[in-house]
Design an enzyme around this catalytic site. Structure first.
Site, PDB file in Angstrom:
ATOM      1  N   ASN A  56      79.672  45.121  54.979  1.00  0.00           N
ATOM      2  CA  ASN A  56      79.562  45.720  56.311  1.00  0.00           C
ATOM      3  C   ASN A  56      80.951  45.746  56.944  1.00  0.00           C
ATOM      4  OD1 ASN A  56      78.943  46.469  58.928  1.00  0.00           O
ATOM      5  ND2 ASN A  56      77.955  44.538  59.459  1.00  0.00           N
ATOM      6  N   LYS A  72      81.765  47.016  59.796  1.00  0.00           N
ATOM      7  CA  LYS A  72      81.714  46.946  61.267  1.00  0.00           C
ATOM      8  C   LYS A  72      82.654  48.014  61.851  1.00  0.00           C
ATOM      9  CE  LYS A  72      80.410  42.125  60.918  1.00  0.00           C
ATOM     10  NZ  LYS A  72      80.478  40.767  61.487  1.00  0.00           N
ATOM     11  N   HIS A 118      71.466  43.975  63.284  1.00  0.00           N
ATOM     12  CA  HIS A 118      72.547  43.005  63.154  1.00  0.00           C
ATOM     13  C   HIS A 118      72.701  42.256  64.471  1.00  0.00           C
ATOM     14  CE1 HIS A 118      76.562  41.335  62.575  1.00  0.00           C
ATOM     15  NE2 HIS A 118      76.392  41.520  61.275  1.00  0.00           N
ATOM     16  N   GLU A 150      75.148  41.443  66.158  1.00  0.00           N
ATOM     17  CA  GLU A 150      76.091  42.046  67.094  1.00  0.00           C
ATOM     18  C   GLU A 150      75.456  43.205  67.842  1.00  0.00           C
ATOM     19  OE1 GLU A 150      79.749  40.652  64.228  1.00  0.00           O
ATOM     20  OE2 GLU A 150      79.145  42.758  64.244  1.00  0.00           O
ATOM     21  N   GLU A 165      71.306  36.052  58.441  1.00  0.00           N
ATOM     22  CA  GLU A 165      72.667  35.786  58.896  1.00  0.00           C
ATOM     23  C   GLU A 165      72.622  34.858  60.107  1.00  0.00           C
ATOM     24  OE1 GLU A 165      75.792  39.095  57.920  1.00  0.00           O
ATOM     25  OE2 GLU A 165      74.466  39.791  59.495  1.00  0.00           O
ATOM     26  N   GLY A 204      81.603  35.269  60.739  1.00  0.00           N
ATOM     27  CA  GLY A 204      83.015  35.353  61.077  1.00  0.00           C
ATOM     28  C   GLY A 204      83.637  34.057  61.561  1.00  0.00           C
ATOM     29  N   SER A 262      80.190  34.403  56.808  1.00  0.00           N
ATOM     30  CA  SER A 262      81.404  33.788  56.255  1.00  0.00           C
ATOM     31  C   SER A 262      81.360  33.681  54.732  1.00  0.00           C
ATOM     32  CB  SER A 262      81.646  32.416  56.889  1.00  0.00           C
ATOM     33  OG  SER A 262      81.889  32.541  58.282  1.00  0.00           O
TER      34      SER A 262
END
Length: 256
Positions: free
Chosen positions: A12, A14, A99, A101, A169, A175, A214
């Site tokens: 991904n 992003k 997701h 985000e 996730e 991240g 990660s």
């Protein structure tokens, strides 16, 4: 990793990547032209601006190209959005929905994620539905409650092993460089599997469950050794061919 389920390695990008990044996509597409591609699927989800060009670049590669989001409607007055049909029209095969985000930054609800996944199915795309708990929910012991709610509300009733992939996730790991313990991941993936089987029967038994958060070449092998981890969803480590292909190589041991 459950060896009866064909694994998936997905990247991904992003909001990263311009035309200058196309050489990395081409390098990844060329890099997965190995015998391992007969045993696992690979996917890259660049920004929508690169979607069509990326599919053309990888036309002779086993690397599939997908998108990072879609609207729940086929068309209409939705400025700035793209539909699942538009993704398919650009020869995309997958789309990520839900997701963390998107859930956080755009206040997307479980029901909206469900509608987007259904739209993906209607367009013939595979929906990668993301689930995961925040740091607060993790630290307060709510992980399985969150997963149960998101599975029930975000996954459409028409989901099949062919049309749907689940990506776990943990939000606090994305991240951050932090990785849940093996026990945490095994518990979460085992719980997701049991919920899928209870709801979808054999279809749920065959659905791929990816781990994301990660992921790197250094930890990929250990993650793939965990039961019910049927592949990986990679963020920053998918932006450069050398990093993504190092994770790809980690799958070799699963078939040794």
């Amino acid at each position: 990793m459950t060896k009866t389920i064909r694994p998936l390695l997905a990247g991904n990008w992003k909001m990263n990547g311009t035309r200058a990044s196309l050489d990395q996509i081409k390098a990844i597409g060329d890099g997965v032209k190995t015998p391992l591609s007969d045993k696992i699927d690979t996917l890259l989800c660049p920004p929508a601006t690169l979607l069509y060009v990326a599919t053309a670049l990888c036309d002779d590669s086993p690397l599939a190209i997908g998108a990072q989001d879609c609207h729940q409607q086929v068309s209409g007055p939705h400025t700035g959005d793209i539909s699942a049909e538009m993704i398919a029209d650009c020869f995309g095969t997958h789309v990520i929905v839900g997701h963390s985000e998107r859930r956080r930054n755009h206040a997307e609800s479980d029901m909206l994620v469900r509608a987007k996944a259904h739209a993906a199915h209607e367009a013939g795309l595979t929906a990668i539905i993301c689930l995961g708990e925040t740091a607060y929910e993790h630290n307060s012991g709510q992980t399985l409650d969150v997963l149960k709610r998101e599975l029930a509300s975000s996954v459409p009733d028409d989901s099949t092993a062919e049309s749907t992939v689940i990506a776990y996730e943990p939000v606090w790991a994305i991240g951050s460089g932090l990785i849940p313990t093996r026990e945490n991941i095994e518990e979460a993936h085992g719980f997701i599997r049991s919920e899928l089987v209870e709801r979808f029967g054999n279809g749920g038994a065959g659905m791929r469950i990816l781990y994301g958060g990660s992921v790197s070449g250094a930890n990929a092998r250990d993650l793939l050794d965990i039961p019910n981890v049927n592949g990986l969803l990679v963020g920053g480590q998918s932006l450069k061919a050398v990093d993504f292909l190092a994770i790809y190589a980690a799958f070799e041991r699963q078939f040794a």
